[in-house]
Design a protein around this motif. Structure first.
Motif, short mmCIF file in Angstrom:
data_model
loop_
_atom_site.label_atom_id
_atom_site.label_comp_id
_atom_site.label_asym_id
_atom_site.label_seq_id
_atom_site.Cartn_x
_atom_site.Cartn_y
_atom_site.Cartn_z
N LYS A 158 5.05 14.20 -20.27
CA LYS A 158 3.62 14.51 -20.64
C LYS A 158 2.63 13.55 -19.39
N PHE A 159 1.48 14.55 -18.70
CA PHE A 159 0.91 14.27 -17.67
C PHE A 159 -0.76 14.30 -18.81
N LYS A 160 -1.37 13.27 -19.86
CA LYS A 160 -1.83 13.19 -20.39
C LYS A 160 -3.26 13.15 -19.84
N ALA A 161 -4.61 12.57 -20.45
CA ALA A 161 -5.81 12.13 -19.60
C ALA A 161 -6.03 11.32 -19.41
N GLU A 162 -5.56 10.08 -19.80
CA GLU A 162 -5.47 8.93 -18.79
C GLU A 162 -4.50 8.78 -17.78
N LYS A 163 -3.44 9.65 -17.60
CA LYS A 163 -2.74 8.92 -16.81
C LYS A 163 -3.02 10.40 -15.62
N GLY A 164 -4.04 10.85 -15.23
CA GLY A 164 -4.80 11.77 -14.93
C GLY A 164 -5.98 11.21 -14.36
N VAL A 165 -6.87 10.58 -15.00
CA VAL A 165 -7.63 9.56 -14.60
C VAL A 165 -6.98 8.03 -13.75
N ALA A 166 -5.88 6.99 -14.18
CA ALA A 166 -5.03 6.79 -13.66
C ALA A 166 -4.99 7.05 -11.47
N LEU A 167 -4.54 7.69 -11.74
CA LEU A 167 -4.04 8.91 -11.01
C LEU A 167 -4.71 9.28 -9.81
N ILE B 220 1.04 -1.37 0.03
CA ILE B 220 -0.23 0.28 -0.28
C ILE B 220 0.84 1.04 -0.25
N VAL B 221 1.46 0.96 0.90
CA VAL B 221 2.90 2.46 0.86
C VAL B 221 3.63 2.51 -0.27
N MET B 222 4.06 1.40 -0.72
CA MET B 222 4.82 1.64 -2.13
C MET B 222 3.86 2.09 -3.54
N ALA B 223 1.60 1.72 -2.98
CA ALA B 223 2.03 2.56 -4.08
C ALA B 223 1.11 4.12 -3.39
N CYS B 224 1.17 4.57 -2.46
CA CYS B 224 1.10 5.26 -2.28
C CYS B 224 2.05 6.74 -2.63
N LEU B 225 3.10 6.14 -2.95
CA LEU B 225 4.56 7.00 -3.17
C LEU B 225 4.22 7.12 -4.69
N LEU B 226 3.03 6.57 -5.81
CA LEU B 226 2.73 6.97 -6.94
C LEU B 226 2.89 8.12 -7.23
N PRO B 227 2.02 8.66 -6.66
CA PRO B 227 1.55 10.28 -6.84
C PRO B 227 2.90 11.23 -7.00
N VAL B 228 4.04 11.30 -5.48
CA VAL B 228 4.77 11.67 -5.64
C VAL B 228 5.46 11.82 -6.55
N THR B 229 5.33 10.55 -7.13
CA THR B 229 7.02 10.06 -7.84
C THR B 229 6.39 10.72 -10.23
N GLU B 230 5.00 10.71 -9.62
CA GLU B 230 4.51 11.34 -10.83
C GLU B 230 4.43 12.44 -11.46
N ILE B 231 4.49 13.50 -9.85
CA ILE B 231 4.56 14.58 -9.60
C ILE B 231 6.25 15.31 -10.06
N LEU B 232 7.78 14.66 -9.91
CA LEU B 232 8.69 14.40 -9.59
C LEU B 232 8.34 14.21 -11.16
N ALA B 233 8.44 12.85 -11.82
CA ALA B 233 8.92 12.83 -13.07
C ALA B 233 8.23 13.81 -13.99
N VAL B 234 7.63 14.41 -13.84
CA VAL B 234 6.86 16.06 -14.54
C VAL B 234 7.60 17.11 -14.37
N VAL B 235 8.09 17.43 -13.12
CA VAL B 235 8.88 18.44 -13.01
C VAL B 235 10.26 18.60 -13.30
N PHE B 236 10.97 18.01 -12.87
CA PHE B 236 12.41 17.58 -13.42
C PHE B 236 12.34 16.86 -14.36
N TYR B 237 11.57 16.17 -15.27
CA TYR B 237 11.38 15.43 -17.02
C TYR B 237 10.92 15.49 -17.52
N SER B 238 10.46 16.70 -17.31
CA SER B 238 9.43 17.43 -18.52
C SER B 238 8.29 16.27 -19.04
#
Length: 352
Positions: A306-315, A286-304
């Motif tokens: 793309k964060f498309k609609a399907e990723k938003g729904v999954a998130l 559960i905790v590993m899965a909870c870290l997903l939103p943080v990793t998502e945001i960091l990947a968008v910030v540092f590596y630019s």
């Protein structure tokens, strides 16, 4: 006896918090630094998989500290290591499985954006839940079941449109190979987590945190040996100096990235099995899965990325699942709140 139980309860909560911090550092930092290696010219999959557990000698430091502490309190006849042969064999087998998992994840990490691979890894929660039910008879509530279902659906939504974020210059075949490799890594590690918990339950030794650290060291050692064989066959050791000279960030930063990668991934694995010791394999998943939103945001910030609609729904589905799980745990904790000190019980999962 009551004071001793309270002391053990407090220590388990401290260890749980410590391992949650280690898991957070490794769970977010590991995928990011692995992707950094590949983005700037790194191409060695076996080397990347080796780095996931290659930092195992770090575990010698806390083990030595633990030994001298026991020696000072228990006398000079204190054993250096606790682990007996059956547990050593079990940790070696789990280590080899972890080595296979390392390769699967590194292969996918070389071909997928961090945001995509992280969402696929979210499906690991469903595998962890299923194997936890089969191996350690994990009990589920409506809330935990809801969490598992929502996170799994989120990963499915992502899979429906996954190839739309394929990196430039990568074929559709390569992308989907990476996708299924990461999915395989999620399934395998979803099996490994409950297997570790089952090993704790079945061992005839008293499971202390020092023993857990020994278990982690042996497990990482055998995972590293497995990946070392792959590196030797693939001639990765010979290629490292050349790859360092050609690395996009420079030769010094190349080696710096490798060292940091080994340290951060070791924090992840220690945190994962430490949470299992302090609580359960399901909570670790559960905790590993909870870290997903943080990793998502960091990947968008540092590596630019793309964060498309399907990723938003999954998130959104993933976050909904996380909230459901922790709300259920909160209700369970309140329901079982003791009415007197004499009836106080020891909770392995603290109230969030």
């Amino acid at each position: 006896m009551e004071v001793e139980a309270q002391g053990n309860n407090a220590m388990k909560k401290i260890l749980l918090i410590l391992n949650l911090i280690l898991l957070a550092i490794g769970g977010c930092g590991g995928p990011l630094i692995m992707r950094l290696y590949f983005i700037h010219g790194g191409k060695r999959v076996w080397l990347s998989s080796w780095l996931e557990t290659g930092g195992w000698p770090i575990m010698l430091v806390p083990l030595i500290v633990s030994y001298f502490h026991r020696r000072a309190t228990q006398g000079p006849r204190t054993e250096v290591f606790f682990m007996k042969l059956p547990l050593f064999v079990a940790s070696a087998v789990i280590g080899i499985l972890t080595g296979v998992d390392d390769y699967l994840y590194a292969y996918g990490g070389a071909r997928l954006p961090v945001s995509t691979s992280s969402l696929i890894i979210a499906s690991q929660l469903a595998f962890t839940a299923g194997f936890a039910f089969l191996l350690v008879k994990q009990k589920f509530t409506s809330y935990s079941t809801n969490a598992v279902v929502l996170v799994t659906i989120g990963a499915g939504v992502l899979a429906m449109h996954a190839s739309s974020d394929r990196p430039n210059g990568e074929s559709n075949k390569q992308y989907w190979a990476g996708f299924f490799m990461v999915l395989g890594a999620a399934a395998l590690y979803g099996f490994v987590l409950p297997l570790v918990e089952l090993t704790y339950k079945k061992t005839k030794q008293a499971v202390t945190y020092s023993l857990v650290m020994e278990f982690q060291m042996v497990m990482s050692l055998f995972a590293t040996l497995f990946c070392t064989i792959g590196m030797l066959i693939n001639k990765d050791f010979k290629a490292i100096p050349r790859e360092a000279r050609e690395f996009g960030l420079g030769e010094f930063k190349y080696y710096f990235v490798l060292v940091c990668s080994a340290i951060i991934w070791q924090a992840f694995f220690m945190g994962a099995i430490g949470v299992i010791f302090s609580a359960s394999s399901l909570l670790s998943g559960i905790v590993m899965a909870c870290l997903l939103p943080v990793t998502e945001i960091l990947a968008v910030v540092f590596y630019s990325e793309k964060f498309k609609a399907e990723k938003g729904v999954a998130l959104a589905l993933s976050l909904w699942g996380f909230i459901s799980y922790f709300y259920g745990e909160m209700k369970h904790s309140k329901k079982n709140q003791p009415t007197s000190e004499e009836t106080e019980s020891v909770d392995l999962i603290p109230e969030p």
